[in-house]
Design an enzyme around this catalytic site. Structure first.
Site, mmCIF file in Angstrom:
data_model
loop_
_atom_site.group_PDB
_atom_site.id
_atom_site.type_symbol
_atom_site.label_atom_id
_atom_site.label_comp_id
_atom_site.label_asym_id
_atom_site.label_seq_id
_atom_site.Cartn_x
_atom_site.Cartn_y
_atom_site.Cartn_z
ATOM 1 N N SER A 22 2.711 -5.156 -2.856
ATOM 2 C CA SER A 22 1.765 -4.046 -2.738
ATOM 3 C C SER A 22 2.485 -2.697 -2.892
ATOM 4 O O SER A 22 3.076 -2.447 -3.938
ATOM 5 C CB SER A 22 1.021 -4.173 -1.402
ATOM 6 O OG SER A 22 -0.147 -3.389 -1.406
ATOM 7 N N ASP A 71 -8.853 -10.409 -4.458
ATOM 8 C CA ASP A 71 -7.995 -9.532 -3.643
ATOM 9 C C ASP A 71 -8.814 -8.294 -3.315
ATOM 10 O O ASP A 71 -9.201 -7.535 -4.200
ATOM 11 C CB ASP A 71 -6.743 -9.173 -4.452
ATOM 12 C CG ASP A 71 -5.758 -8.278 -3.694
ATOM 13 O OD1 ASP A 71 -6.188 -7.567 -2.763
ATOM 14 O OD2 ASP A 71 -4.571 -8.291 -4.043
ATOM 15 N N HIS A 104 -4.756 -10.608 -0.390
ATOM 16 C CA HIS A 104 -3.777 -9.610 -0.811
ATOM 17 C C HIS A 104 -2.356 -9.966 -0.401
ATOM 18 O O HIS A 104 -1.432 -9.209 -0.684
ATOM 19 C CB HIS A 104 -4.185 -8.238 -0.222
ATOM 20 C CG HIS A 104 -3.396 -7.091 -0.752
ATOM 21 N ND1 HIS A 104 -3.375 -6.747 -2.103
ATOM 22 C CD2 HIS A 104 -2.590 -6.172 -0.130
ATOM 23 C CE1 HIS A 104 -2.603 -5.686 -2.270
ATOM 24 N NE2 HIS A 104 -2.112 -5.318 -1.101
#
Lengths: 263, 263
Positions: free
Chosen positions: B94, B216, B244
Site C-alpha cells: 500500500s 479491494d 487490501h
C-alpha cells in the site's frame, strides 16, 4: 552488508541500548534462543555467527587467517563498525568471551561492558595457574577430534553440557557440533583449545561480569576466580547452574544475572 | 545504528540477495510475519517500521517532516545506505509501494526490483483516472478518523481487510491500527490518503510486480491495471486473494507470486 552477511548478523528488538551475543566453539546464534528474546522488549539485540560456524559465510573461513582468536575479534569489530555501534553490552560464551575481551582492548569505545559466560583464558595448566587440563590432555582431545570429529562430538557434547539428567541438552549441543564443517571444526579447535590470553586479561578496559557455573568440565571454578582476580573491572557470579552452557541449560538464571549486571 | 534504530530495522535470514519489507498505513513489520520467514533460508531479510509506527522511534515523527511520502522514501534510502545495500528486492504494501517507487526513482541502484502489494498512486478519482473515491469520500474518511480514531479503526479495519468470513483478520488489523499513536495516525492519514504520485509512476526505473487483489476496498482493480499500464517495467498479477492485505489474508499466494517474480 558484506560484513553483516559474512557473520550472519541478525538485528532485532527495540530500545536505545544494544546487546550483542556471540557463541562458543561449535555453536551458532541459535544457542541464545532461550536468552536473547528476554531482552528484545528493551534492547536492540544483535546476534552473530563466527566465520566458519552456523549461517556465516563458510567460504570466508581461511585457516591461515583464523589462526588466533584475534581474527574473530577483528570480525566482531568490523560488525560493530558496520552498525556504527558504540557502548554495546557484549555477551560472549566461552571462546567468545575471549573474543569480546580482545575486541574491547583494541577498541574500548565499542563496549559498555562484557558479560563473559564460562570464560577461560587458557585451558592448559601452567605453574600456579590452573586451567583444568594438562597439555597432554589437550593434545589427546585434539587428536581424537582430528581423527573422528563426529565421534568426538558424540562423546564430548554431553560432558561439556553437563546436566546429564536432561540428555536432550547434550543432544542439542552434539547436533550443533555436527552441523560444523569437520575441516573447520578441526582447525578452529586447535586455536580455541590452545589459546592463552592470560596476558591480555589485566588490560581489559571494560566493566565485566564473569559467569562461572558450579561445575564446568571445561572451565573449573578456579578459572572463573582467576578471571575475577585479574580482570580490572570485574564482577563475579558463581551460578547455581552447572555445565559449560548455562545459557542453554539455565537460561532463567543467565537472564537474571545479565539483567542485574546491566541494570 | 541510529538510522537502524529509528526505523526498527530487523535483519535475518541467509543468502546472497536481500529482500526488504515495508508495511502500509497503521501497520508495522509484524504484518509480514506469515510471508517474510518463507524467504529466510535463501535471502537476507530486512524488515522495517516507518517512523511513527510499530517499534520505530516515535519521537522522530515530526508532522512537518513527514508531510509527504517522500520523507518515508528518504528514510528508506538512509536505511539502505546504512546497510550498504544495493540491488535489493523491495516489497512494499500500500503506502510503502509508493515509498519504494519514490526511493527507486531517487536512487535506482539500490533496487533490483519492486513488489507492490495493493498499490495505489492516488485514491481520489480525477477525470479519466479511477482511484475509487471522490474527494468528498476521502474528506469524510479523514474527518471521521480525526474525530474518533479508535472508532474509525473499529469500523474500517474489517472493510480494509475484507475476508469477513475470517473476522480474526480484521481484528488483527484493528489491533495494529489501535497501537498507533492517534496524533501520528491522524497526521499520517492525511498524507497517505491525499497522496498523488501518478506523475512519478512512469519514471519508475525498477522492474516491478503489481499484486492486485480481486476485490479491494481501497484499491479497485482499475487502479492495479492503471499501475500496470503506466509503470515502465511492470508485471501484473490479479490475485485470487481478496481484501487490501493479501500478505496477511493469503500469505501462500503472496509468497508464490514473489517467488515467481524473483526467480
Amino acid at each position: 552488508m558484506d560484513v553483516l552477511r559474512r557473520n550472519n548478523v541478525t538485528l532485532s528488538g527495540q530500545g536505545s541500548r544494544t546487546m550483542v551475543f556471540a557463541h562458543g566453539y561449535g555453536c551458532d546464534l541459535t544457542a541464545w534462543r532461550a536468552v536473547a528474546p528476554a531482552f528484545m522488549n528493551d534492547w536492540r539485540v544483535v546476534l552473530l555467527d563466527h566465520v566458519g560456524f552456523g549461517g556465516s559465510d563458510i567460504s570466508a573461513f581461511d585457516p591461515e587467517r583464523y589462526d588466533s582468536l584475534g581474527a574473530y575479534a577483528d570480525d566482531l569489530l568490523e560488525v560493530l563498525e558496520a552498525l556504527e555501534l558504540n557502548d554495546a553490552v557484549f555477551v560472549g560464551h566461552s571462546m567468545a568471551a575471549n573474543v569480546g575481551m580482545l575486541a574491547a582492548i583494541a577498541q574500548p569505545s565499542r563496549f559498555a561492558s562484557l558479560v563473559m559466560v564460562c570464560p577461560s583464558p587458557c585451558f592448559v595448566d601452567d605453574a600456579d595457574y590452573t586451567g583444568g587440563f594438562s597439555r597432554e590432555d589437550v593434545d589427546d582431545l585434539l587428536e581424537v577430534l582430528d581423527a573422528n570429529f563426529l565421534g568426538w562430538s558424540r562423546s564430548m557434547a554431553p560432558v561439556i553440557m553437563g546436566n546429564q539428567d536432561r540428555p536432550e541438552l547434550g543432544t542439542t549441543l552434539e547436533s550443533s557440533f555436527c552441523r560444523t564443517d569437520p575441516d573447520i571444526a578441526r582447525a578452529a579447535a586447535r586455536v580455541v583449545f590452545l589459546a592463552d590470553h592470560r596476558a591480555e586479561v589485566p588490560r581489559c578496559p571494560a566493566r565485566s561480569l564473569v559467569l562461572q557455573t558450579s561445575s564446568d568440565a571445561l572451565a573449573p571454578v578456579a578459572v572463573g576466580e582467576w578471571m575475577h582476580q585479574h580482570l580490572p573491572h570485574a564482577e563475579y557470579q558463581l551460578m547455581n547452574a552447572t555445565g559449560h552452557c548455562p545459557h542453554m541449560s539455565a537460561p532463567e538464571e543467565t537472564i537474571a544475572a545479565i539483567r542485574r549486571f546491566v541494570a
